[in-house]
Design a protein around this motif. Structure first.
Motif, PDB file in Angstrom:
ATOM      1  N   VAL A 140       8.537  17.126  71.354  1.00 54.88           N
ATOM      2  CA  VAL A 140       8.125  15.723  71.032  1.00 54.88           C
ATOM      3  C   VAL A 140       7.405  14.214  72.305  1.00 54.88           C
ATOM      4  CG1 VAL A 140       9.715  13.342  69.914  1.00 54.88           C
ATOM      5  CG2 VAL A 140       9.953  16.238  69.128  1.00 54.88           C
ATOM      6  N   ASN A 141       8.358  15.624  73.109  1.00 49.02           N
ATOM      7  CA  ASN A 141       7.337  13.575  74.401  1.00 49.02           C
ATOM      8  C   ASN A 141       6.052  14.216  74.543  1.00 49.02           C
ATOM      9  OD1 ASN A 141       9.912  12.839  74.551  1.00 49.02           O
ATOM     10  ND2 ASN A 141      10.411  14.237  76.451  1.00 49.02           N
ATOM     11  N   ARG A 144       4.131  14.881  72.021  1.00 55.10           N
ATOM     12  CA  ARG A 144       3.152  14.578  71.083  1.00 55.10           C
ATOM     13  C   ARG A 144       3.311  12.241  70.758  1.00 55.10           C
ATOM     14  NH1 ARG A 144       7.523  14.839  65.577  1.00 55.10           N
ATOM     15  NH2 ARG A 144       7.873  13.268  67.306  1.00 55.10           N
ATOM     16  N   ASP A 145       4.597  12.529  71.629  1.00 54.75           N
ATOM     17  CA  ASP A 145       4.974  10.769  72.129  1.00 54.75           C
ATOM     18  C   ASP A 145       3.638   9.792  72.998  1.00 54.75           C
ATOM     19  OD1 ASP A 145       6.754  10.993  69.789  1.00 54.75           O
ATOM     20  OD2 ASP A 145       8.474  10.817  71.123  1.00 54.75           O
ATOM     21  N   LEU A 182       0.422  10.243  71.101  1.00 53.78           N
ATOM     22  CA  LEU A 182       0.236   8.944  70.088  1.00 53.78           C
ATOM     23  C   LEU A 182      -0.163   7.594  71.437  1.00 53.78           C
ATOM     24  CD1 LEU A 182       3.315  10.461  67.624  1.00 53.78           C
ATOM     25  CD2 LEU A 182       0.156  10.262  67.645  1.00 53.78           C
ATOM     26  N   LYS A 183       1.192   7.457  71.933  1.00 57.66           N
ATOM     27  CA  LYS A 183       0.483   6.709  73.025  1.00 57.66           C
ATOM     28  C   LYS A 183      -0.505   6.294  73.278  1.00 57.66           C
ATOM     29  CE  LYS A 183       2.866   3.752  76.335  1.00 57.66           C
ATOM     30  NZ  LYS A 183       1.888   3.151  77.071  1.00 57.66           N
TER      31      LYS A 183
END
Length: 275
Positions: free
Chosen positions: A144-145, A147-148, A151-152
């Protein structure tokens, strides 16, 4: 009956821990076959790379099970986090990442059942399950990190593109305003300069009109020049009023006209081309 996870973590399980460390390669081979069978559509373009960290993971998992340790020190979570990062980088879904660990759990438990001379004890099953739950958690957090963070970065890049586009639009608007200002300045200068030759032409027409008696040969061209000078003066006045041009504020003066007069003036203007 409730079992304290910290107590389970702190208990040493030497036999299954040593077995896990000693047979890591065999377990990985079983995991690979079963993982491909159960998740045939998961991206495995770098299958060898995806296996690289598993030996380290199983070795540290075995060590965690073998040793009595600080309940908040999870050696096996670092390679598990690497697992999550790798799966994100090659395009796995989050459910595939979780299922990957679940398959590994089944393979490890099956391996223990086949290779232990006894049945797995309840607390050993709890210890293995707890350790693998921690691994899943670490893997999911890393996934998730990653991916985030992506995305950021994507959002920041889009924001930068948007700001760059806005900057270019502002530069274009400024350039258009400057071009418009120069155009208005040019029209004002042009109108002013056109007044200089019109004034003597109008005076010459007035002088021709003062002749007594009027010369018929001069009368017709004098009337033409007089009318055209009048129209030119009107157009110069419009050019001088730059603010009306830029704001599209035109006052139309309507009046009845004779069609014969309009036709006659059109023929007069086009006479050289007609001839």
């Amino acid at each position: 009956m409730s079992v304290d996870p910290d107590v389970i973590r702190a208990e040493p399980h030497h036999e299954i821990g040593a077995l896990l460390e000693a047979h890591a390669d065999e377990i990985i081979e079983h995991w690979c076959r079963r993982a491909v069978e159960e998740q045939p559509h998961a991206r495995r373009s770098h299958h060898v790379v995806l296996q690289d960290h598993l030996h380290d993971f199983l070795r540290k998992l075995g060590r965690s099970l073998s040793e009595s340790r600080d309940p908040y020190t999870y050696q096996h979570c670092l390679p598990a986090a690497t697992h999550g990062v790798q799966r994100w980088e090659v395009g796995w879904s989050l459910s595939e990442v979780i299922r990957d660990h679940q398959i590994l759990r089944l393979v490890i438990l099956d391996f223990f059942e086949e290779n232990l001379d006894r049945d797995l004890r309840y607390r050993e099953i709890l210890a293995v399950s707890l350790a693998l739950d921690e691994a899943i958690s670490a893997s999911v957090v890393a996934y998730v990190n990653g991916r985030d963070a992506y995305l950021k970065e994507l959002e920041d890049a889009r924001g930068e593109e948007s700001r760059e586009a806005q900057r270019k639009l502002e530069e274009q608007a400024t350039a258009l305003k400057e071009a418009d200002r120069r155009k208005n300045e040019f029209l004002a200068i042009l109108a002013h300069e056109l007044r200089n030759p019109l004034a003597p032409i109008r005076n010459a027409v007035e002088v021709l009109g003062l002749q007594e008696p009027p010369d018929p040969a001069v009368q017709w061209p004098r009337e033409i020049i007089e009318r055209q000078v009048f129209h030119l003066n009107r157009m110069v006045d419009d050019l001088l009023d730059v603010s009306r041009i830029t704001q599209a504020k035109f006052n139309l003066h309507k009046e009845p006209v004779q069609v014969a007069t309009v036709i006659a003036r059109a023929i007069e203007t086009s006479q050289p081309l007609i001839e």
